[in-house]
Structures are given as structure tokens and as C-alpha cells.
Design a protein around this motif. Sequence first.
Motif, PDB file in Angstrom:
ATOM      1  N   LYS A   1      21.442 -45.351  74.433  1.00  8.96           N
ATOM      2  CA  LYS A   1      20.724 -45.927  73.293  1.00  8.96           C
ATOM      3  C   LYS A   1      21.268 -45.406  71.960  1.00  8.96           C
TER       4      LYS A   1
ATOM      5  N   LEU B   1      24.589 -46.979  71.363  1.00  6.86           N
ATOM      6  CA  LEU B   1      24.467 -48.347  70.864  1.00  6.86           C
ATOM      7  C   LEU B   1      23.990 -48.384  69.416  1.00  6.86           C
ATOM      8  N   LYS B   2      23.059 -47.499  69.121  1.00 10.40           N
ATOM      9  CA  LYS B   2      22.559 -47.454  67.748  1.00 10.40           C
ATOM     10  C   LYS B   2      23.663 -47.079  66.765  1.00 10.40           C
TER      11      LYS B   2
ATOM     12  N   GLU C   1      26.872 -47.445  67.306  1.00 16.98           N
ATOM     13  CA  GLU C   1      27.839 -48.543  67.252  1.00 16.98           C
ATOM     14  C   GLU C   1      27.338 -49.679  66.357  1.00 16.98           C
ATOM     15  N   GLU C   2      26.026 -49.962  66.469  1.00 18.51           N
ATOM     16  CA  GLU C   2      25.464 -51.006  65.611  1.00 18.51           C
ATOM     17  C   GLU C   2      25.554 -50.627  64.145  1.00 18.51           C
TER      18      GLU C   2
END
Length: 325
Positions: free
Chosen positions: A92, A95-96, A98-99
Motif C-alpha cells: 500500500k 502504491l501510494k 508511486e501514485e
Amino acid sequence: MLPPAPASVYKCESTSESAGNHLPSPEGGQIGYLQLNNSVEQPLCLECMRVLSDKLDKEVEDVNRDIKAYEACFKRLEGEARDVLSEADFLKEKLKIEEEEWKLEAAIEETEKQCAKLNAEMKELELKSCRFKELEERYWHEFNDFQFQLTSHQEERDAILAKIEVSQAHLELLKRTNVLNDAFPIWHDGEFGTINNFRLGQLLKIPVAWDEINAAWSQAGLLLHTMAQYFLPKFLNRRGGPCRIENDKVENYSITQSFNKQENWTKALKYTLCNLKWALYWFVGSSNFQPPSAMLLSPSASAVGSFYTKHTAEPKSEARNSSNH
């Protein structure tokens, strides 16, 4: 005394370009002292050994200091509580991140686009600024030329206005000037009345040539004739005036020459010219005189003018010369 150094320490580097031996620099560190690429082995001097020893001691102290710092840091890390993420939380968080990274990259890309757009606008503004500067420079050149032309025109206008003012003043003077006053000037020369500088009369002590007297009579007659032709009511037989006229006498002096004294005759003629002058003043003030064209071309006027030109100086000079004798 220091212990003897190992054999490898005695190696010294020599070059083919110089005949003498060169000691290695103590600033080169341990490798510079220990790894010498020369087959010739020679011992170091005592001073070089002392420098080398001091250098090694300092490096050993630095290494020991670094070891102690690493050990202290390691102990501190071991004493801290470890917060280990689970694999799901790690994904998570990844992903955060990367976002956020994607958003930042998009923001960077948008910023670059805006920067490129601003650079293009800046170049366009610079071109416009250059054109505006050229226009401004041309404007000021044209403005200066216009100011110069305006100043020239104003000076020319002022000069023309000054000429007009002078011409108007001259015109007003000419309007107040009558040609008869200039054509037939009546004055006096002592006891003689004069018209156009011709004396009218005769004295025993001052004889005047008859040519001059006749010329004076002709001028007086021409003046009367001119006024009579222009003024329609003609001249009436009036009595009175500045000098009183009664029958053939003017101010009680007879104007006839026969059986008359020259002094009385001359005075009568003088008073007659005085009356003629006053009549001329009245005529100029009572009418807007303009000389008739027919009179200007008349033979009598031409004859009198030629006579005046011929006798302006000669009769008077002859008379004055005769009076002096």
C-alpha cells in the motif's frame, strides 16, 4: 633509537632523466611509501622514518575514531524499537508513493509545458518590445522633425505677420496721404510764397526770374484745375477764408501788377497761395480724391511736368546769383 625498517621500505623511485636519487614524498600516504616500483633498494633517512611514523600514527588514530563512531551508532540502532511493516502495508505504501510520484511527474510535465509556453510568450513579447522600441525611436525622430518644421513655420508666420503689420501701417499712412499734398507742396521762402519750390512774386532786393514766376503760376493753376475737375460742384465765388479777399485785393494787398509795388504784389501772391493751401486742405478732407486717368494723360500735365523738371534748379540759382550781385 627506532627499530630498523623492513627491506621493502627502503625502495626508492629513480628516473632515467636525473642522475641523483629522490626520496618519496611523505604526503603520499602508506601506499606511496611502501609500494615503490623500482629495483634499486636504498634505506630511508632518520628524518623520513620519523615523518612516516607520525603519519601512520595519525591514520591509526583516525581509523580508531571511526570504529568507535560506528560502534556507537550500531548500539543506538540496536536499542531503538523497530516498526516493521507487513507486506500488505508495504505494498500500500509503495502504491501510494508511486501514485504520488506519478502525480509529481504529471505536475512536472505540466509545469514544463507551461514553462515552454511562457518562454514562447516571452520571446514574442521580446519581439514586440523590439518593434515598439523601433516605433518609439521612429516616433521621436518624426516628432523632432515635426517640431523643427513647426518652429520654422511659426517663425515664417511671425515674419509674414510682421510684414503684414508694417504693410497695413504703411497702407493706413497712404490712405491718410493725398497725392495733391505731395504733387503741389505750398510753403514759403522768406517773403515769397512757394509752390513746388517755385517762388511767386518779385522784390527789388531779391529779383526772381519770370520763368520761375510763370512756373509757380502754372502749378497754382494746375492745382485749381485738378480740384475743379474732380469736385463736381466746382468752385463758387466765396468771400472770406483765412486770408480775406475783396475784389482784387487779398488782405488789402492788390494782386494786380500794374501800378503796384513789388512788395505789395508779392505779399498778395503769398496770401493767395495761403488761401490755395487752405482750399486744398478743405478739398482733401471733403472728398476721397483719386486723380482722374484722363488728367494724368493730358498734354498740359505733361508739359508742366517737363517744365518743372527743366526749371527746378536753374531759375532759382540764376535769381539768387543775380540777387547776390
